[in-house]
Design a protein around this motif. Sequence first.
Motif, PDB file in Angstrom:
ATOM      1  N   MET A  66       0.836  -1.162   0.000  1.00 44.78           N
ATOM      2  CA  MET A  66       0.000   0.000   0.000  1.00 44.78           C
ATOM      3  C   MET A  66       0.891   1.240   0.000  1.00 44.78           C
ATOM      4  O   MET A  66       1.942   1.256   0.622  1.00 44.78           O
ATOM      5  N   ARG A  67       0.413   2.282  -0.703  1.00 43.23           N
ATOM      6  CA  ARG A  67       1.109   3.565  -0.700  1.00 43.23           C
ATOM      7  C   ARG A  67       0.058   4.647  -0.462  1.00 43.23           C
ATOM      8  O   ARG A  67      -0.829   4.869  -1.293  1.00 43.23           O
ATOM      9  N   PRO A  68       0.113   5.330   0.699  1.00 42.11           N
ATOM     10  CA  PRO A  68      -0.863   6.384   0.988  1.00 42.11           C
ATOM     11  C   PRO A  68      -0.723   7.558   0.016  1.00 42.11           C
ATOM     12  O   PRO A  68       0.360   7.850  -0.470  1.00 42.11           O
ATOM     13  N   ARG A  69      -1.855   8.229  -0.242  1.00 34.86           N
ATOM     14  CA  ARG A  69      -1.856   9.423  -1.086  1.00 34.86           C
ATOM     15  C   ARG A  69      -2.291  10.620  -0.261  1.00 34.86           C
ATOM     16  O   ARG A  69      -2.927  10.479   0.791  1.00 34.86           O
ATOM     17  N   LYS A  70      -2.008  11.810  -0.727  1.00 37.84           N
ATOM     18  CA  LYS A  70      -2.345  13.045  -0.007  1.00 37.84           C
ATOM     19  C   LYS A  70      -3.848  13.298   0.054  1.00 37.84           C
ATOM     20  O   LYS A  70      -4.311  14.001   0.943  1.00 37.84           O
ATOM     21  N   ASP A  71      -4.621  12.709  -0.857  1.00 42.60           N
ATOM     22  CA  ASP A  71      -6.066  12.930  -0.869  1.00 42.60           C
ATOM     23  C   ASP A  71      -6.815  12.010   0.101  1.00 42.60           C
ATOM     24  O   ASP A  71      -8.041  12.013   0.147  1.00 42.60           O
ATOM     25  N   GLY A  72      -6.096  11.231   0.896  1.00 42.33           N
ATOM     26  CA  GLY A  72      -6.717  10.327   1.861  1.00 42.33           C
ATOM     27  C   GLY A  72      -6.923   8.923   1.332  1.00 42.33           C
ATOM     28  O   GLY A  72      -7.325   8.038   2.071  1.00 42.33           O
ATOM     29  N   GLY A  73      -6.657   8.721   0.080  1.00 45.56           N
ATOM     30  CA  GLY A  73      -6.786   7.402  -0.520  1.00 45.56           C
ATOM     31  C   GLY A  73      -5.455   6.668  -0.500  1.00 45.56           C
ATOM     32  O   GLY A  73      -4.498   7.097   0.144  1.00 45.56           O
ATOM     33  N   CYS A  74      -5.405   5.587  -1.220  1.00 45.81           N
ATOM     34  CA  CYS A  74      -4.156   4.827  -1.313  1.00 45.81           C
ATOM     35  C   CYS A  74      -4.100   4.073  -2.637  1.00 45.81           C
ATOM     36  O   CYS A  74      -5.120   3.783  -3.249  1.00 45.81           O
ATOM     37  N   ASP A  75      -2.906   3.808  -3.064  1.00 44.58           N
ATOM     38  CA  ASP A  75      -2.649   2.898  -4.175  1.00 44.58           C
ATOM     39  C   ASP A  75      -2.219   1.587  -3.540  1.00 44.58           C
ATOM     40  O   ASP A  75      -1.564   1.586  -2.504  1.00 44.58           O
ATOM     41  N   TYR A  76      -2.588   0.487  -4.135  1.00 43.96           N
ATOM     42  CA  TYR A  76      -2.228  -0.799  -3.534  1.00 43.96           C
ATOM     43  C   TYR A  76      -1.855  -1.811  -4.608  1.00 43.96           C
ATOM     44  O   TYR A  76      -2.225  -1.682  -5.773  1.00 43.96           O
ATOM     45  N   VAL A  77      -1.106  -2.794  -4.200  1.00 48.67           N
ATOM     46  CA  VAL A  77      -0.768  -3.951  -5.015  1.00 48.67           C
ATOM     47  C   VAL A  77      -1.038  -5.182  -4.163  1.00 48.67           C
ATOM     48  O   VAL A  77      -0.599  -5.250  -3.023  1.00 48.67           O
ATOM     49  N   ARG A  78      -1.785  -6.106  -4.724  1.00 43.64           N
ATOM     50  CA  ARG A  78      -2.059  -7.357  -4.017  1.00 43.64           C
ATOM     51  C   ARG A  78      -1.383  -8.474  -4.791  1.00 43.64           C
ATOM     52  O   ARG A  78      -1.576  -8.625  -6.001  1.00 43.64           O
ATOM     53  N   LEU A  79      -0.587  -9.258  -4.107  1.00 45.81           N
ATOM     54  CA  LEU A  79       0.112 -10.388  -4.704  1.00 45.81           C
ATOM     55  C   LEU A  79      -0.402 -11.666  -4.062  1.00 45.81           C
ATOM     56  O   LEU A  79      -0.473 -11.752  -2.838  1.00 45.81           O
ATOM     57  N   GLN A  80      -0.755 -12.631  -4.884  1.00 47.42           N
ATOM     58  CA  GLN A  80      -1.195 -13.904  -4.327  1.00 47.42           C
ATOM     59  C   GLN A  80      -0.868 -15.021  -5.308  1.00 47.42           C
ATOM     60  O   GLN A  80      -0.803 -14.793  -6.512  1.00 47.42           O
TER      61      GLN A  80
END
Length: 70
Positions: free
Chosen positions: A1-15
């Motif tokens: 996960m990488r937090p963003r300034k707008d309160g959201g986040c970018d994420y990567v899920r690996l499975q």
Amino acid sequence: MRPRKDGGCDYVRLQSSPNQGNGQYEWIEGSHLPPQMPLLKRRRWLSADAMPNQKHQLEAHGYQPSQPVF
């Protein structure tokens, strides 16, 4: 996960991905801005050999391990 300034986040899920054969991992990239539903940006499959390099690339771009986003 990488937090963003707008309160959201970018994420990567690996499975691990049993449908793609042995040693394959599913890579799912997305974005999430609560209370909206997560947005899927990209999906791909990687070999187990590529995983250490990909993990290093994520950390270099500000991603951190976290609990699942959703």
